[in-house]
Scaffold this motif. Structure first.
Motif, PDB file in Angstrom:
ATOM      1  N   GLU A   1       0.826  -1.209   0.000  1.00 15.60           N
ATOM      2  CA  GLU A   1       0.000   0.000   0.000  1.00 15.60           C
ATOM      3  C   GLU A   1       0.860   1.258   0.000  1.00 15.60           C
ATOM      4  O   GLU A   1       0.514   2.257  -0.628  1.00 15.60           O
ATOM      5  CB  GLU A   1      -0.928   0.002   1.225  1.00 15.60           C
ATOM      6  N   LYS A   2       1.997   1.220   0.692  1.00 17.62           N
ATOM      7  CA  LYS A   2       2.844   2.416   0.794  1.00 17.62           C
ATOM      8  C   LYS A   2       3.899   2.503  -0.307  1.00 17.62           C
ATOM      9  O   LYS A   2       4.437   3.590  -0.569  1.00 17.62           O
ATOM     10  CB  LYS A   2       3.506   2.466   2.168  1.00 17.62           C
ATOM     11  N   SER A   3       4.235   1.378  -0.917  1.00 22.15           N
ATOM     12  CA  SER A   3       5.193   1.370  -2.034  1.00 22.15           C
ATOM     13  C   SER A   3       4.605   0.530  -3.163  1.00 22.15           C
ATOM     14  O   SER A   3       5.047  -0.586  -3.430  1.00 22.15           O
ATOM     15  CB  SER A   3       6.543   0.795  -1.579  1.00 22.15           C
ATOM     16  N   PRO A   4       3.598   1.076  -3.845  1.00 17.39           N
ATOM     17  CA  PRO A   4       2.844   0.279  -4.817  1.00 17.39           C
ATOM     18  C   PRO A   4       3.507   0.177  -6.194  1.00 17.39           C
ATOM     19  O   PRO A   4       4.355   0.999  -6.562  1.00 17.39           O
ATOM     20  CB  PRO A   4       1.525   1.047  -4.923  1.00 17.39           C
ATOM     21  N   TRP A   5       3.079  -0.821  -6.922  1.00 14.15           N
ATOM     22  CA  TRP A   5       3.386  -0.927  -8.345  1.00 14.15           C
ATOM     23  C   TRP A   5       2.219  -0.361  -9.140  1.00 14.15           C
ATOM     24  O   TRP A   5       1.056  -0.551  -8.767  1.00 14.15           O
ATOM     25  CB  TRP A   5       3.598  -2.387  -8.752  1.00 14.15           C
ATOM     26  N   TYR A   6       2.529   0.315 -10.230  1.00 15.35           N
ATOM     27  CA  TYR A   6       1.523   0.747 -11.198  1.00 15.35           C
ATOM     28  C   TYR A   6       1.741  -0.059 -12.477  1.00 15.35           C
ATOM     29  O   TYR A   6       2.847  -0.071 -13.025  1.00 15.35           O
ATOM     30  CB  TYR A   6       1.653   2.241 -11.498  1.00 15.35           C
ATOM     31  N   ILE A   7       0.705  -0.731 -12.940  1.00 12.56           N
ATOM     32  CA  ILE A   7       0.787  -1.526 -14.162  1.00 12.56           C
ATOM     33  C   ILE A   7       0.237  -0.665 -15.295  1.00 12.56           C
ATOM     34  O   ILE A   7      -0.974  -0.517 -15.452  1.00 12.56           O
ATOM     35  CB  ILE A   7      -0.005  -2.840 -14.034  1.00 12.56           C
ATOM     36  N   VAL A   8       1.140  -0.106 -16.071  1.00 11.29           N
ATOM     37  CA  VAL A   8       0.781   0.897 -17.070  1.00 11.29           C
ATOM     38  C   VAL A   8       0.655   0.251 -18.454  1.00 11.29           C
ATOM     39  O   VAL A   8       1.623  -0.336 -18.955  1.00 11.29           O
ATOM     40  CB  VAL A   8       1.848   2.010 -17.127  1.00 11.29           C
ATOM     41  N   PRO A   9      -0.524   0.333 -19.083  1.00 14.23           N
ATOM     42  CA  PRO A   9      -0.664  -0.190 -20.449  1.00 14.23           C
ATOM     43  C   PRO A   9       0.231   0.604 -21.387  1.00 14.23           C
ATOM     44  O   PRO A   9       0.059   1.805 -21.536  1.00 14.23           O
ATOM     45  CB  PRO A   9      -2.151   0.011 -20.761  1.00 14.23           C
ATOM     46  N   ALA A  10       1.204  -0.076 -22.026  1.00 13.63           N
ATOM     47  CA  ALA A  10       2.264   0.648 -22.722  1.00 13.63           C
ATOM     48  C   ALA A  10       2.254   0.497 -24.240  1.00 13.63           C
ATOM     49  O   ALA A  10       3.170   0.970 -24.912  1.00 13.63           O
ATOM     50  CB  ALA A  10       3.627   0.197 -22.181  1.00 13.63           C
ATOM     51  N   ASP A  11       1.219  -0.127 -24.781  1.00 14.32           N
ATOM     52  CA  ASP A  11       1.170  -0.247 -26.244  1.00 14.32           C
ATOM     53  C   ASP A  11       0.947   1.109 -26.906  1.00 14.32           C
ATOM     54  O   ASP A  11       1.323   1.309 -28.062  1.00 14.32           O
ATOM     55  CB  ASP A  11       0.063  -1.223 -26.670  1.00 14.32           C
ATOM     56  N   ASN A  12       0.314   2.024 -26.178  1.00 17.91           N
ATOM     57  CA  ASN A  12       0.148   3.399 -26.654  1.00 17.91           C
ATOM     58  C   ASN A  12       1.029   4.297 -25.772  1.00 17.91           C
ATOM     59  O   ASN A  12       0.743   4.506 -24.595  1.00 17.91           O
ATOM     60  CB  ASN A  12      -1.318   3.832 -26.561  1.00 17.91           C
ATOM     61  N   LYS A  13       2.102   4.810 -26.349  1.00 19.06           N
ATOM     62  CA  LYS A  13       3.080   5.566 -25.576  1.00 19.06           C
ATOM     63  C   LYS A  13       2.489   6.823 -24.945  1.00 19.06           C
ATOM     64  O   LYS A  13       2.771   7.136 -23.774  1.00 19.06           O
ATOM     65  CB  LYS A  13       4.274   5.944 -26.451  1.00 19.06           C
ATOM     66  N   SER A  14       1.677   7.552 -25.700  1.00 13.75           N
ATOM     67  CA  SER A  14       1.112   8.805 -25.199  1.00 13.75           C
ATOM     68  C   SER A  14       0.212   8.553 -23.995  1.00 13.75           C
ATOM     69  O   SER A  14       0.278   9.274 -22.993  1.00 13.75           O
ATOM     70  CB  SER A  14       0.330   9.515 -26.305  1.00 13.75           C
TER      71      SER A  14
END
Length: 327
Positions: A271-284
């Motif tokens: 909760e204090k040091s989370p991961w963000y899973i970012v969809p990266a197929d679209n760079k913008s």
């Protein structure tokens, strides 16, 4: 975004598309920060106990056409401005620091994301450190040592382009690297990965307790999109330098890497040091998610400019009066 969340939030996505109709530049700083918090939350893992990578898309939750490009660009620019404003207060207050860790497969867009998202930040308050294969000196120390030397000072944002997480990624996928790390043989057991996860959790907990907030960004690119970007690097002479045979070779270990990523996120996202899973197929789109996550982390610090004493304020007024009296 989690596939389950996409289904649940379909109506929200539709209303989100309607936001194309109003001028986002009219939003106040507070509104931008509030929207960033809500937007980034859907990509935040928090407690990773039940994390499954297959639940997260590599594509953005909404489709973007060529007509949307100006709006996407404007949204990122506004986010960068808000981030820069918060970073200015972080630097002035000189109490907290923020560490943003980027991890991803090759060609996922780490370098471009760092360049664009941090473009408006005062260079005095930001430092970027990239970690490649460890040197002989670094191998003579513990696996956290080389990264500890580059932790951000109070008042600064530190960016790690790769990090100590390589020690539970590439080292796990290619165990020959582990055997070359000069560790005593009796310490290299079947439990070594669990032990390293524990070390990392404790390290990040220690940093948090000392005023360095840690957030981790995984740029979740698809194998298909990586292939497309690799081909572009071969075809574009200006991008040839970015590509090597080793990059293509690592594609053969894709499933091993995905397993390693899932394991590390499951075991180190808190909760204090989370991961963000970012969809990266679209760079913008990925850059907007990243900017939103950083804005949210800074906002959680409840930053404010230092307040001066009455005595200091009186002194400033005297100086101003003296300056105005000059001929």
């Amino acid at each position: 975004m989690s596939k389950d969340k996409r289904e649940k939030n379909s109506s929200e996505e539709q209303s989100g598309q309607e936001t194309h109709r109003f001028d986002i530049s009219a939003l106040s700083k507070k509104e931008i920060i509030d929207r960033s918090r809500k937007f980034s939350k859907q990509y935040c893992v928090g407690n990773g106990a039940d994390f499954r990578l297959k639940d997260y898309d590599t594509k953005a939750g909404v489709e973007f056409s060529a007509e949307d490009k100006p709006l996407v660009k404007e949204a990122l620019e506004i986010g960068v401005e808000a981030l820069a404003a918060l970073q200015d207060i972080l630097y002035a207050q000189d109490r907290w620091s923020l560490l943003v860790i980027f991890q991803a497969m090759d060609a996922a867009g780490k370098d471009g994301a760092i360049k664009h998202v941090m473009s408006g930040v005062n260079p005095q308050g930001c430092q970027v450190s990239s970690f490649k294969s460890p040197s002989n000196e670094e191998l003579d120390h513990d696996f956290l040592w080389r990264c500890q030397k580059h932790l951000p000072e109070r008042g600064r944002i530190g960016i790690f382009n790769r990090s100590y997480y390589e020690e539970v990624l590439v080292v796990r996928v290619h165990e020959a690297i582990l055997r070359a790390q000069k560790l005593p043989e009796k310490l290299v057991t079947k439990d070594i990965w669990e032990e390293r996860f524990k070390d990392i959790r404790n390290f990040e907990k220690y940093l948090t307790r000392n005023g360095t907030i840690v957030i981790k960004i995984f740029l979740n690119v698809s194998k298909k999109e990586q292939k497309k970007r690799f081909i572009q690097r071969v075809d574009d002479p200006d991008k040839n330098w970015k590509f090597s045979a080793a990059d293509a070779k690592e594609r053969g270990y894709w499933k091993d890497y995905m397993y390693a990523y899932e394991e590390l996120i499951r075991n180190t996202s808190t909760e204090k040091s989370p991961w963000y899973i970012v969809p990266a197929d679209n760079k913008s789109f990925a850059r907007i998610v990243i900017a939103s996550a950083i804005i949210h982390a800074l906002d959680e610090m409840e930053l404010e400019y230092p307040k001066v004493s009455k005595e200091k304020l009186a002194e400033l007024h005297e100086i101003k009066a003296s300056l105005l009296a000059e001929e």
